[in-house]
Design a protein around this motif. Structure first.
Motif, PDB file in Angstrom:
ATOM      1  N   UNK A 118      -4.549  -4.507  34.659  1.00 52.78           N
ATOM      2  CA  UNK A 118      -3.759  -4.402  33.437  1.00 52.78           C
ATOM      3  C   UNK A 118      -2.458  -3.643  33.645  1.00 52.78           C
ATOM      4  N   UNK A 119      -2.521  -2.492  34.306  1.00 59.28           N
ATOM      5  CA  UNK A 119      -1.336  -1.665  34.467  1.00 59.28           C
ATOM      6  C   UNK A 119      -0.262  -2.270  35.339  1.00 59.28           C
ATOM      7  N   UNK A 120      -0.616  -3.285  36.139  1.00 62.86           N
ATOM      8  CA  UNK A 120       0.360  -3.864  37.048  1.00 62.86           C
ATOM      9  C   UNK A 120       1.501  -4.544  36.318  1.00 62.86           C
ATOM     10  N   UNK A 121       1.270  -4.924  35.062  1.00 60.92           N
ATOM     11  CA  UNK A 121       2.340  -5.568  34.295  1.00 60.92           C
ATOM     12  C   UNK A 121       3.547  -4.654  34.163  1.00 60.92           C
ATOM     13  N   UNK A 122       3.347  -3.342  34.317  1.00 61.30           N
ATOM     14  CA  UNK A 122       4.428  -2.379  34.141  1.00 61.30           C
ATOM     15  C   UNK A 122       5.050  -1.924  35.453  1.00 61.30           C
ATOM     16  N   UNK A 123       4.544  -2.407  36.577  1.00 60.04           N
ATOM     17  CA  UNK A 123       4.971  -1.873  37.861  1.00 60.04           C
ATOM     18  C   UNK A 123       5.804  -2.850  38.685  1.00 60.04           C
ATOM     19  N   UNK A 124       6.111  -4.010  38.139  1.00 65.48           N
ATOM     20  CA  UNK A 124       6.828  -5.009  38.923  1.00 65.48           C
ATOM     21  C   UNK A 124       8.210  -4.525  39.358  1.00 65.48           C
ATOM     22  N   UNK A 125       8.881  -3.761  38.489  1.00 63.88           N
ATOM     23  CA  UNK A 125      10.207  -3.252  38.848  1.00 63.88           C
ATOM     24  C   UNK A 125      10.120  -2.357  40.077  1.00 63.88           C
ATOM     25  N   UNK A 127       7.717  -2.358  42.363  1.00 64.36           N
ATOM     26  CA  UNK A 127       7.335  -3.172  43.516  1.00 64.36           C
ATOM     27  C   UNK A 127       8.526  -3.940  44.073  1.00 64.36           C
ATOM     28  N   UNK A 128       9.380  -4.432  43.199  1.00 63.12           N
ATOM     29  CA  UNK A 128      10.562  -5.166  43.662  1.00 63.12           C
ATOM     30  C   UNK A 128      11.538  -4.248  44.391  1.00 63.12           C
ATOM     31  N   UNK A 129      11.614  -3.003  43.968  1.00 64.08           N
ATOM     32  CA  UNK A 129      12.468  -2.033  44.666  1.00 64.08           C
ATOM     33  C   UNK A 129      11.937  -1.781  46.074  1.00 64.08           C
ATOM     34  N   UNK A 130      10.620  -1.702  46.212  1.00 67.38           N
ATOM     35  CA  UNK A 130      10.039  -1.491  47.546  1.00 67.38           C
ATOM     36  C   UNK A 130      10.297  -2.716  48.419  1.00 67.38           C
ATOM     37  N   UNK A 131      10.161  -3.899  47.835  1.00 69.50           N
ATOM     38  CA  UNK A 131      10.392  -5.133  48.599  1.00 69.50           C
ATOM     39  C   UNK A 131      11.823  -5.211  49.118  1.00 69.50           C
ATOM     40  N   UNK A 139       6.173  -4.158  53.875  1.00 68.26           N
ATOM     41  CA  UNK A 139       5.456  -4.003  52.611  1.00 68.26           C
ATOM     42  C   UNK A 139       5.018  -5.360  52.064  1.00 68.26           C
ATOM     43  N   UNK A 140       5.918  -6.328  52.089  1.00 66.46           N
ATOM     44  CA  UNK A 140       5.617  -7.658  51.552  1.00 66.46           C
ATOM     45  C   UNK A 140       4.464  -8.304  52.303  1.00 66.46           C
ATOM     46  N   UNK A 141       4.464  -8.171  53.624  1.00 68.40           N
ATOM     47  CA  UNK A 141       3.386  -8.757  54.424  1.00 68.40           C
ATOM     48  C   UNK A 141       2.037  -8.137  54.066  1.00 68.40           C
ATOM     49  N   UNK A 160      -4.426   1.708  55.216  1.00 72.94           N
ATOM     50  CA  UNK A 160      -3.777   3.002  55.386  1.00 72.94           C
ATOM     51  C   UNK A 160      -2.258   2.853  55.425  1.00 72.94           C
ATOM     52  N   UNK A 161      -1.782   1.817  56.099  1.00 77.89           N
ATOM     53  CA  UNK A 161      -0.340   1.590  56.193  1.00 77.89           C
ATOM     54  C   UNK A 161       0.258   1.303  54.819  1.00 77.89           C
ATOM     55  N   UNK A 162      -0.443   0.498  54.019  1.00 74.99           N
ATOM     56  CA  UNK A 162       0.072   0.169  52.692  1.00 74.99           C
ATOM     57  C   UNK A 162       0.061   1.388  51.778  1.00 74.99           C
ATOM     58  N   UNK A 163      -1.017   2.157  51.801  1.00 73.53           N
ATOM     59  CA  UNK A 163      -1.089   3.361  50.963  1.00 73.53           C
ATOM     60  C   UNK A 163       0.009   4.343  51.361  1.00 73.53           C
ATOM     61  N   UNK A 164       0.298   4.441  52.652  1.00 76.52           N
ATOM     62  CA  UNK A 164       1.352   5.346  53.125  1.00 76.52           C
ATOM     63  C   UNK A 164       2.709   4.947  52.561  1.00 76.52           C
ATOM     64  N   UNK A 165       2.996   3.642  52.551  1.00 80.76           N
ATOM     65  CA  UNK A 165       4.265   3.175  51.975  1.00 80.76           C
ATOM     66  C   UNK A 165       4.303   3.456  50.480  1.00 80.76           C
ATOM     67  N   UNK A 166       3.234   3.101  49.786  1.00 82.54           N
ATOM     68  CA  UNK A 166       3.199   3.291  48.333  1.00 82.54           C
ATOM     69  C   UNK A 166       3.317   4.762  47.952  1.00 82.54           C
ATOM     70  N   UNK A 167       2.754   5.637  48.792  1.00 86.63           N
ATOM     71  CA  UNK A 167       2.769   7.070  48.479  1.00 86.63           C
ATOM     72  C   UNK A 167       4.193   7.594  48.343  1.00 86.63           C
ATOM     73  N   UNK A 168       5.091   7.104  49.181  1.00 86.21           N
ATOM     74  CA  UNK A 168       6.477   7.580  49.158  1.00 86.21           C
ATOM     75  C   UNK A 168       7.185   7.188  47.865  1.00 86.21           C
ATOM     76  N   UNK A 169       6.728   6.097  47.254  1.00 87.12           N
ATOM     77  CA  UNK A 169       7.402   5.575  46.068  1.00 87.12           C
ATOM     78  C   UNK A 169       6.727   6.001  44.772  1.00 87.12           C
ATOM     79  N   UNK A 170       5.609   6.674  44.866  1.00 85.20           N
ATOM     80  CA  UNK A 170       4.864   7.084  43.672  1.00 85.20           C
ATOM     81  C   UNK A 170       4.775   8.598  43.550  1.00 85.20           C
TER      82      UNK A 170
END
Length: 302
Positions: A118-125, A127-131, A139-141, A160-170
């Motif tokens: 449900x919450x992902x509807x608010x996170x696309x912006x 995610x697009x910045x990370x892409x 990240x996209x892969x 672990x690699x994906x969580x590490x990337x996401x951590x920097x942006x959250x």
């Protein structure tokens, strides 16, 4: 509904058509599995449970592409009219974890894609910045394709690699990290399976490893650190902050000893925060209110 009570309400507007519930609304009802009734208009459904709207969630969603008008969610500052026109077999009022609720795919969506939380509807912006970032291809892969090519087929390394990337942006917020990861192509049943004697799941342990390897400096990182390692509540009857550590069931008062222990825990992770600032966090809306009397009456048998 108020800040003090534990209730959560979901309104599914326009999902009853000629007395029939559209499939996408039924999917949400089934996931919530809590008390459900027909709304006063006779054209919608209301689900009542306990819980709170997580950080980063909107409370209104346009569902016109999914067979009904809208989904609205409330946990405070709202009057809900009870009709007692129960839908189907009566259900008890149960906890609803909005992080685990997935939105149905619209009719135009790729049938091969997974439903998103449900919450992902608010996170696309975000995610697009990370892409679009310099790590965007990596990240996209991982996020969009679940590729294990660069990790020797080892999904745990990819996680672990994906969580590490996401951590920097959250800002290292474990709640938001978990929400975002659940929308990725890497999500699997293992994420929610218990992998430690203290009850920690594989997903929690993966996030914890990233957080533990990262010094914390900023206020929002400290709040994320606190959310991950502790639960807090403000007892409105006794007018005090209470806490429990990860894996513990017993709540205890945050006295001077516990407060100083929490402060030391933060300092051990290179966190810089004064006693007054930490006290301000714990004595704010960071700490949800809890009414033990309301909790008692809610759990009484019908």
């Amino acid at each position: 509904m108020s800040h003090e009570d534990p209730f959560l309400g979901l309104d599914l507007d326009g999902c009853l058509i000629n007395g029939n519930i559209c499939p996408s609304a039924q999917a949400i009802i089934d996931q919530c599995d809590s008390y459900t009734e027909i709304s006063p208009s006779g054209e919608g459904i209301r689900i009542i449970g306990t819980g709170k709207i997580p950080v980063g969630f909107d409370n209104k969603y346009d569902m016109t592409g999914d067979g009904f008008k809208a989904l609205e969610i409330y946990d405070k500052l709202r009057y809900l009219t009870i009709t007692a026109d129960v839908l189907g077999e009566p259900r008890e009022i149960k906890p609803i974890d909005l992080n685990r609720i997935t939105l149905p795919q619209s009719k135009s969506a790729d049938p091969g894609k997974k439903s998103k939380p449900l919450g992902m509807a608010n996170h696309e912006l975000l995610l697009n910045r990370i892409r679009a970032d310099k790590e965007g291809m990596k990240f996209t892969m991982l996020y969009d394709h679940g590729s294990l090519v660069d990790y020797g087929g080892d999904q745990s390394r990819a996680d672990m690699a994906l969580v590490t990337i996401l951590a920097k942006w959250t800002n290292f917020d474990p709640v938001l990290l978990d929400q975002l990861f659940r929308g990725s192509a890497l999500i699997r049943e293992k994420w929610d399976k218990v992998h430690h004697a203290d009850g920690s799941t594989y997903g929690e342990m993966t996030i914890q490893r990233v957080l533990e390897n990262r010094p914390i400096f900023h206020k929002n990182e400290i709040e994320g650190f606190l959310r991950f390692h502790y639960d807090f509540q403000f007892n409105v009857v006794l007018e005090r902050v209470e806490m429990r550590r990860r894996g513990e069931e017993q709540w205890q008062i945050v006295d001077d000893y516990e407060f100083n222990s929490i402060h030391r825990h933060i300092q051990n992770k290179s966190g810089q925060i004064g006693h007054q600032a930490l006290h301000g966090i714990l004595q704010s809306d960071f700490t949800p209110k809890f009414d033990p009397f309301m909790e008692y009456f809610t759990k009484l048998p019908k």
